[in-house]
Design a protein around this motif. Structure first.
Motif, short mmCIF file in Angstrom:
data_model
loop_
_atom_site.label_atom_id
_atom_site.label_comp_id
_atom_site.label_asym_id
_atom_site.label_seq_id
_atom_site.Cartn_x
_atom_site.Cartn_y
_atom_site.Cartn_z
N ASP A 87 0.86 -1.18 0.00
CA ASP A 87 0.00 0.00 0.00
C ASP A 87 0.90 1.23 0.00
O ASP A 87 1.65 1.46 0.94
N GLY A 88 0.81 1.99 -1.08
CA GLY A 88 1.72 3.12 -1.27
C GLY A 88 2.69 2.84 -2.40
O GLY A 88 3.86 3.24 -2.34
N THR A 89 2.20 2.15 -3.44
CA THR A 89 3.09 1.77 -4.55
C THR A 89 3.71 2.98 -5.23
O THR A 89 4.88 2.95 -5.62
N THR A 90 2.94 4.07 -5.37
CA THR A 90 3.49 5.28 -6.00
C THR A 90 4.69 5.79 -5.21
O THR A 90 5.73 6.14 -5.78
N ASN A 91 4.56 5.83 -3.88
CA ASN A 91 5.71 6.22 -3.05
C ASN A 91 6.89 5.28 -3.28
O ASN A 91 8.03 5.72 -3.46
N PHE A 92 6.62 3.99 -3.27
CA PHE A 92 7.67 2.99 -3.45
C PHE A 92 8.41 3.18 -4.78
O PHE A 92 9.64 3.21 -4.82
N VAL A 93 7.66 3.34 -5.85
CA VAL A 93 8.25 3.50 -7.18
C VAL A 93 9.13 4.74 -7.25
O VAL A 93 10.17 4.75 -7.91
N ARG A 94 8.71 5.81 -6.54
CA ARG A 94 9.46 7.07 -6.56
C ARG A 94 10.61 7.11 -5.54
O ARG A 94 11.32 8.10 -5.44
N GLY A 95 10.73 6.05 -4.75
CA GLY A 95 11.78 6.03 -3.74
C GLY A 95 11.42 6.78 -2.47
O GLY A 95 12.30 7.07 -1.66
N ILE A 96 10.15 7.08 -2.29
CA ILE A 96 9.69 7.75 -1.06
C ILE A 96 9.46 6.68 0.00
O ILE A 96 8.63 5.78 -0.20
N PRO A 97 10.15 6.72 1.12
CA PRO A 97 10.12 5.61 2.08
C PRO A 97 8.88 5.61 2.99
O PRO A 97 8.98 5.71 4.21
N HIS A 98 7.71 5.49 2.36
CA HIS A 98 6.47 5.49 3.14
C HIS A 98 5.47 4.58 2.42
O HIS A 98 4.77 5.00 1.49
N PHE A 99 5.42 3.31 2.86
CA PHE A 99 4.52 2.32 2.28
C PHE A 99 4.40 1.18 3.29
O PHE A 99 5.16 1.12 4.26
N ALA A 100 3.46 0.28 3.05
CA ALA A 100 3.20 -0.74 4.06
C ALA A 100 2.56 -1.98 3.45
O ALA A 100 2.00 -1.95 2.35
N VAL A 101 2.64 -3.06 4.21
CA VAL A 101 1.90 -4.29 3.92
C VAL A 101 0.67 -4.29 4.83
O VAL A 101 0.78 -4.00 6.02
N SER A 102 -0.49 -4.62 4.26
CA SER A 102 -1.73 -4.62 5.05
C SER A 102 -2.43 -5.97 4.91
O SER A 102 -2.68 -6.44 3.80
N ILE A 103 -2.73 -6.59 6.05
CA ILE A 103 -3.40 -7.90 6.07
C ILE A 103 -4.50 -7.88 7.14
O ILE A 103 -4.25 -7.51 8.29
N ALA A 104 -5.71 -8.27 6.75
CA ALA A 104 -6.81 -8.40 7.69
C ALA A 104 -7.44 -9.77 7.51
O ALA A 104 -7.47 -10.32 6.41
N VAL A 105 -7.95 -10.32 8.61
CA VAL A 105 -8.64 -11.61 8.56
C VAL A 105 -10.06 -11.41 9.07
O VAL A 105 -10.27 -10.92 10.19
N GLN A 106 -11.03 -11.78 8.24
CA GLN A 106 -12.44 -11.70 8.62
C GLN A 106 -13.01 -13.09 8.85
O GLN A 106 -12.68 -14.03 8.12
N TYR A 107 -13.89 -13.18 9.86
CA TYR A 107 -14.65 -14.40 10.10
C TYR A 107 -16.12 -14.05 10.05
O TYR A 107 -16.60 -13.23 10.83
N LYS A 108 -16.82 -14.62 9.07
CA LYS A 108 -18.23 -14.34 8.85
C LYS A 108 -18.50 -12.84 8.78
O LYS A 108 -19.46 -12.32 9.36
N GLY A 109 -17.61 -12.12 8.06
CA GLY A 109 -17.81 -10.70 7.80
C GLY A 109 -17.28 -9.76 8.85
O GLY A 109 -17.29 -8.54 8.64
N LYS A 110 -16.80 -10.27 9.98
CA LYS A 110 -16.23 -9.41 11.03
C LYS A 110 -14.72 -9.55 11.04
O LYS A 110 -14.19 -10.67 11.02
N THR A 111 -14.04 -8.42 11.08
CA THR A 111 -12.57 -8.46 11.10
C THR A 111 -12.08 -8.87 12.48
O THR A 111 -12.40 -8.23 13.48
N GLU A 112 -11.32 -9.94 12.50
CA GLU A 112 -10.82 -10.51 13.75
C GLU A 112 -9.36 -10.16 14.02
O GLU A 112 -8.95 -10.01 15.17
#
Length: 267
Positions: A87-112
């Protein structure tokens, strides 16, 4: 640690290693356009593959929804992993050091479970529903700001939803006139994590996708914050229109935005 949190953290760190290896050789990255100012690189795809591999080792029948890979349906549809490998690919491509990996797990529609990992700073934001939010091993709380004129507020321009540009600029101007300062850093996942950490007091954006929001949403709520759409409902995962922040800052923004919203954004 929650078993799925363990796997999510492992997956996020694996993706982070892939990203940081590539970050030292930006001239070798293959970049293509998905749309205006919307890039995808071979690194996004490799990071997503690293995440999927870690998930599939432990949970081969879970559904995975990723920004680059679409929906990878498993037999167990109650569990859904929502991932943004970079998340933040444009920053990454330009060498701007501000981006992240984001992972969420939902169970029956609720984020756990939620994980947002900043590989540049080695900052790991995590949350488990009902168990609070943490940065590395430290408990997170949203800020204590009560008045908008004391706040620093994050935002993102709706470059994927330019039909809302005119309305967005009205919201931006109204916010700027009332808050202490505004930030546009280029990673919604990190913006939401920063709200959870009290680094910013609120965040708003139009036209986001579920993988931009899912992990950060739980982080903010488990840190004591409030998350709504632009009209105060909870439809933000579908609409992509979000306000997140301290309870009082969120209420103040909703009140300020209400008379400025177009009919399209009131739904």
């Amino acid at each position: 640690m929650h078993p799925m949190q363990t796997i999510a953290v492992r997956a996020a760190r694996a993706a982070g290693q892939t990203i940081m290896r590539a970050y030292t050789e930006l001239d070798r990255i293959e970049v293509s356009n998905k749309g205006i100012n919307d890039y995808v690189t071979n690194v996004d795809k490799e990071a997503e593959a690293a995440i999927t591999y870690q998930i599939r080792k432990s949970y081969p029948d879970h559904t995975i929804v990723g920004e680059e890979g679409g929906q990878n349906k498993g037999e167990n549809k109650d569990y859904m992993w929502i991932i943004d490998p970079l998340d933040g690919t444009t920053n990454f491509v330009r060498g701007i050091p501000h981006f992240a990996v984001s992972i969420a797990v939902q169970y029956k529609g609720k984020t756990e479970v939620a994980v947002v990992y900043d590989p540049v700073r080695d900052e790991l934001f995590t949350a488990v529903r009902g168990k609070g939010a943490k940065l590395n091993d430290f408990r997170l709380r949203v800020s204590k700001a009560t008045d908008l004129n004391e706040t620093v507020i994050g935002t993102g321009f709706p470059f994927k939803a330019k039909q809302h540009s005119e309305t967005y600029m009205k919201l931006f101007a109204a916010t700027f006139s009332q808050c202490g300062d505004l930030r546009r850093a280029g990673s919604a996942a990190l913006d939401l994590a920063y709200v959870a950490a009290g680094r910013m007091d609120a965040f708003f954006e139009i036209g986001l996708k579920p993988w931009d929001i899912a992990a950060g949403d739980l982080l903010v709520r488990e840190a004591g914050g409030t998350v709504t759409d632009l009209i105060g409902d909870h439809n933000y995962m579908t609409s992509g229109n979000i306000i997140a922040g301290t309870p009082k800052a969120t209420v103040a923004l909703l009140k300020s935005f209400r008379p400025l919203l177009s009919d399209a954004l009131k739904r």
